[in-house]
Write a protein that holds these residues in place. Structure first.
Motif, PDB file in Angstrom:
ATOM      1  N   LEU A  24      27.515  43.495  50.370  1.00 26.53           N
ATOM      2  CA  LEU A  24      28.435  42.394  50.785  1.00 26.53           C
ATOM      3  C   LEU A  24      28.039  41.385  51.779  1.00 26.53           C
ATOM      4  N   ALA A  25      28.222  41.939  53.009  1.00 26.25           N
ATOM      5  CA  ALA A  25      27.789  41.557  54.413  1.00 26.25           C
ATOM      6  C   ALA A  25      26.758  39.657  54.537  1.00 26.25           C
ATOM      7  N   PRO A  26      25.776  40.085  53.220  1.00 33.27           N
ATOM      8  CA  PRO A  26      24.234  39.620  53.984  1.00 33.27           C
ATOM      9  C   PRO A  26      25.238  38.205  52.768  1.00 33.27           C
ATOM     10  N   LEU A  27      26.012  38.266  51.700  1.00 28.52           N
ATOM     11  CA  LEU A  27      26.649  37.939  50.386  1.00 28.52           C
ATOM     12  C   LEU A  27      27.180  37.236  51.475  1.00 28.52           C
ATOM     13  N   THR A  28      28.327  36.808  52.195  1.00 26.34           N
ATOM     14  CA  THR A  28      29.656  36.784  53.005  1.00 26.34           C
ATOM     15  C   THR A  28      28.722  35.804  53.373  1.00 26.34           C
TER      16      THR A  28
END
Length: 206
Positions: A185-189
């Motif tokens: 979730l963090a890299p996709l954000t």
């Protein structure tokens, strides 16, 4: 189909180098080589966060984005299997015990954001689109971001690396999959934010 095969190959070698060395410079140099190999075939994403940004910029269709994602995850999984075959140890990723979740999320979002913004700038702006130095810039940018992110979050910046290795670890009885939510979730954000930032800064250029 060629683009999907290239994405799988790129993800495979990135994770292989990550697993054997963990060295940001080695990973960055490998990415540089892979960009030169695959940029004209698939765009040389090798990272779902990058592919998401290009999807949001309407440079990939929904079907193409899904194909890229599957190929990247498959390549990362095969790399985890290759590491096990060559070293008889399961390679998995977990965040440092010296930082908390908020710090880890921040690092993965911010440093992925910078890297993906570099990718978008080099690929989509007229002044850089045909530059022969793109591979060098991408490799150095990713290596640099890994150097600063690693002490905080483990420095993944690529959901395929986490999901692919965690899936192989899960098959072998491990539980590193519990960290994949952070590393997905963090890299996709960060990738999504890079797409919006690129539109803001370059709305008149392309």
């Amino acid at each position: 189909m060629h683009s999907y095969v290239m994405e799988a190959i790129g993800a495979f070698f990135l994770v292989l180098v990550f697993g054997f060395t963990g060295d940001p410079l080695a990973i960055g140099l490998t990415l540089m080589a892979l960009v030169y190999i695959g940029s004209r075939i698939s765009g040389a994403h090798y990272n779902p966060a990058v592919s998401l940004a290009f999807f949001l910029k309407r440079r990939l269709s929904g079907a193409e984005f899904a194909g890229y994602l599957i190929a990247q995850l498959f390549g990362a999984f095969l790399a985890a299997a290759a590491i096990f075959f060559l070293s008889t140890s399961v390679f998995y990723i977990e965040p440092p015990a010296t930082t908390n979740l908020y710090q880890q999320v921040f690092a993965e979002v911010v440093f992925t954001f910078i890297f993906v913004l570099v990718m978008l700038t080099l690929a989509l702006t007229k002044s850089f689109r045909k530059s022969s130095l793109s591979g060098l810039a991408v490799g150095l940018a990713f290596g640099g971001m890994l150097m600063v992110a690693t002490p905080v979050s483990g420095g993944i910046l690529n959901p395929a690396t986490s999901i692919g290795t965690a899936s192989f670890d899960l098959i072998n009885g491990g539980n590193s999959i519990i960290h994949s939510l952070l590393y997905t979730l963090a890299p996709l954000t960060g990738g999504a934010l890079a797409a919006f930032a690129f539109s803001y800064f370059h709305r008149l250029e392309f």
